[in-house]
Design an enzyme around this catalytic site. Structure first.
Site, PDB file in Angstrom:
ATOM      1  N   ARG A  60       0.860  -1.184   0.000  1.00 40.02           N
ATOM      2  CA  ARG A  60       0.000   0.000   0.000  1.00 40.02           C
ATOM      3  C   ARG A  60       0.896   1.233   0.000  1.00 40.02           C
ATOM      4  NH1 ARG A  60       2.506   1.773   3.639  1.00 40.02           N
ATOM      5  NH2 ARG A  60       0.940   3.402   3.860  1.00 40.02           N
ATOM      6  N   ALA A  62       0.737   5.249  -1.966  1.00 43.32           N
ATOM      7  CA  ALA A  62       0.497   5.635  -3.360  1.00 43.32           C
ATOM      8  C   ALA A  62       1.651   5.301  -4.319  1.00 43.32           C
ATOM      9  CB  ALA A  62       0.144   7.120  -3.418  1.00 43.32           C
ATOM     10  N   ARG A  97      -7.535  -0.124  -6.514  1.00 37.24           N
ATOM     11  CA  ARG A  97      -7.720   0.909  -5.487  1.00 37.24           C
ATOM     12  C   ARG A  97      -7.964   2.237  -6.200  1.00 37.24           C
ATOM     13  NH1 ARG A  97      -4.202   1.185  -0.258  1.00 37.24           N
ATOM     14  NH2 ARG A  97      -6.137   2.135   0.476  1.00 37.24           N
ATOM     15  N   GLN A 208      -1.708   1.945  10.124  1.00 36.20           N
ATOM     16  CA  GLN A 208      -0.421   2.042   9.404  1.00 36.20           C
ATOM     17  C   GLN A 208       0.611   2.845  10.199  1.00 36.20           C
ATOM     18  OE1 GLN A 208      -3.459   2.591   8.091  1.00 36.20           O
ATOM     19  NE2 GLN A 208      -3.535   2.188   5.907  1.00 36.20           N
ATOM     20  N   ASP A 249      -2.220  10.903  -1.490  1.00 38.39           N
ATOM     21  CA  ASP A 249      -2.619   9.918  -2.508  1.00 38.39           C
ATOM     22  C   ASP A 249      -3.012  10.582  -3.807  1.00 38.39           C
ATOM     23  OD1 ASP A 249      -3.011   8.469   0.186  1.00 38.39           O
ATOM     24  OD2 ASP A 249      -2.972   6.913  -1.363  1.00 38.39           O
ATOM     25  N   ASN A 259      -5.454  12.546   1.356  1.00 38.70           N
ATOM     26  CA  ASN A 259      -4.553  11.606   2.042  1.00 38.70           C
ATOM     27  C   ASN A 259      -5.377  10.788   3.036  1.00 38.70           C
ATOM     28  OD1 ASN A 259      -1.834  10.603   2.560  1.00 38.70           O
ATOM     29  ND2 ASN A 259      -1.949  11.624   4.521  1.00 38.70           N
ATOM     30  N   LYS A 260      -4.716   9.929   3.746  1.00 43.47           N
ATOM     31  CA  LYS A 260      -5.365   9.003   4.688  1.00 43.47           C
ATOM     32  C   LYS A 260      -6.365   9.728   5.600  1.00 43.47           C
ATOM     33  CE  LYS A 260      -5.058   5.474   4.850  1.00 43.47           C
ATOM     34  NZ  LYS A 260      -6.076   4.584   4.183  1.00 43.47           N
TER      35      LYS A 260
END
Ligand code: MRU
Length: 370
Positions: A60, A62, A97, A208, A249, A259-260
């Site tokens: 995982r 990007a 994804r 993560q 991302d 992003n996350k």
């Protein structure tokens, strides 16, 4: 890019998220689902395995998703190099994804490189292009690290103690082919002897931060402390954070940063407390076709990721436990969008830009989009 240039940018870490030896028609990746407990290697020798590794998050981040996607296309072409097979593999990999634009960028790059070639030439050219994408990623991240290091040096000059960086999720070497993006300046600062301390937010639901970023920092001897995601505001309000560095991302051309999930909350807290907030962004993460963050597809993952937690018990057994009533509805948005107005700067391999279309386009030269 020559071999010498690659060596000059080599990440000295003893682990690699992705490895490909030139003579091989497979890649080896670290199965990140087993970290931090175990380093498990996963061999990817066909396009279907590449797609599964991306979808199920064995790999995982990007830039790494993009590189593995590129190798996945090369693997598909080894099997069948026809136009129809190329289109099928491109769309199957692209569907794994949705949010990280690096995947589409890498797949398009390999396809555009080989589409004019006769079928027997295609697979070899695709492997070469995938290798170039992976090598360039290392150099890009090193350059991002150098530019962002200047920001840390500047803070260090005004501080007595360690520079206190907050990061979110994992934008480390595990998310890339080396160095990471948000972590590159931290690793470079630590290597040159600058005292740094990293606040690692655990990053629910897949953790993560706790399982990957904390592991990477420990591997490299960088002082760090794990905090729950909700602690960011308190730490900033208490003056315990000097700067926030996150990855991305996808960045829209107006500077909105996707992003996350949880990144936006950190940017809000940073703005309210006068803490600078930077996104570390390789050029392939900028989506010039996205005018702003509203159009970026936000991945929704299984509710199960929120309702359960997997970890190791005291006997070393991997255990999954339920943490909510089993029938509780859960909504698992994997990413959020931080509006450009909350972003102090975007660090690319070309330098630091304000989060505006004009500044990004000026920094990136010819990549100006309408
Ligand atoms: O869902 P993940 O783990 O792929 O999300 C990763 C992130 O959000 C990273 O911050 C981003 O991909 C940048 S990685 C250099």
């Amino acid at each position: 890019m020559t071999t010498d240039v690659r060596a000059a940018h080599a990440d000295p870490a003893p682990y690699r998220a992705l490895a490909h030896a030139p003579q091989d028609r497979h890649i080896d990746v670290i199965d990140q689902r087993a970290l931090p407990h175990e380093i498990v290697s996963l061999r990817i020798a066909d396009a279907e395995t590449a797609a599964r590794a991306i979808r199920d998050m064995a790999i995982r981040g990007a830039p790494l998703i993009g590189a593995v996607g590129a190798y996945g296309l090369a693997l598909a072409l080894d099997h069948d190099a026809s136009d129809a097979a190329l289109a099928r593999a491109h769309s199957a990999l692209d569907a794994t994804r949705p949010t990280a634009v690096n995947l589409r960028w890498a797949l398009d790059r390999v396809r555009d490189r080989i589409v004019g070639l006769a079928a027997p030439m295609r697979a070899a050219a695709a492997w070469t292009e995938a290798d170039a994408i992976a090598a360039e990623d290392v150099a890009i991240n090193h350059a991002i690290g150098k530019h962002a290091l200047a920001i840390l040096r500047d803070i260090a000059q005004h501080r007595g103690g360690p520079v206190r960086v907050m990061t979110h999720c994992n934008a480390g070497a595990l998310a890339t082919c080396g160095w990471g993006t948000a972590t590159a300046p931290i690793f470079l600062a630590h290597a040159e002897g600058m005292p740094v301390h990293v606040w690692v937010s655990e990053t629910r639901p897949r953790l993560q931060g706790a399982s990957l970023t904390a592991w990477e920092l420990a591997q490299r001897g960088v002082p760090h402390t794990l905090v729950v995601d909700g602690a960011a505001g308190l730490l900033m309000a208490r003056g315990e954070v000097d700067v926030v560095f996150v990855g991305a991302d996808r960045v829209a051309r107006n500077g909105d940063v996707c992003n996350k999930i949880g990144t936006y909350d950190k940017a809000l807290a940073a703005r309210d407390n006068g803490v600078p907030f930077y996104a570390a962004v390789p050029s392939p993460t900028i989506d010039w076709r996205a005018s702003d963050g509203a159009g970026i597809p936000i991945e929704v993952r299984a509710a199960d990721e929120i309702l359960t937690v997997t970890g190791r018990d005291e006997h070393g057994r991997t255990t999954r436990v339920t943490i909510a009533p089993p029938s509780t509805p859960a909504l698992n948005y994997a990413f959020d969008v931080t509006p450009a107005r909350l972003v102090t700067g975007i660090v690319t391999e070309r330098g630091v830009a304000q989060a505006t279309h004009a500044a990004l386009a000026a920094l990136q030269g010819d990549r100006t989009a309408p």
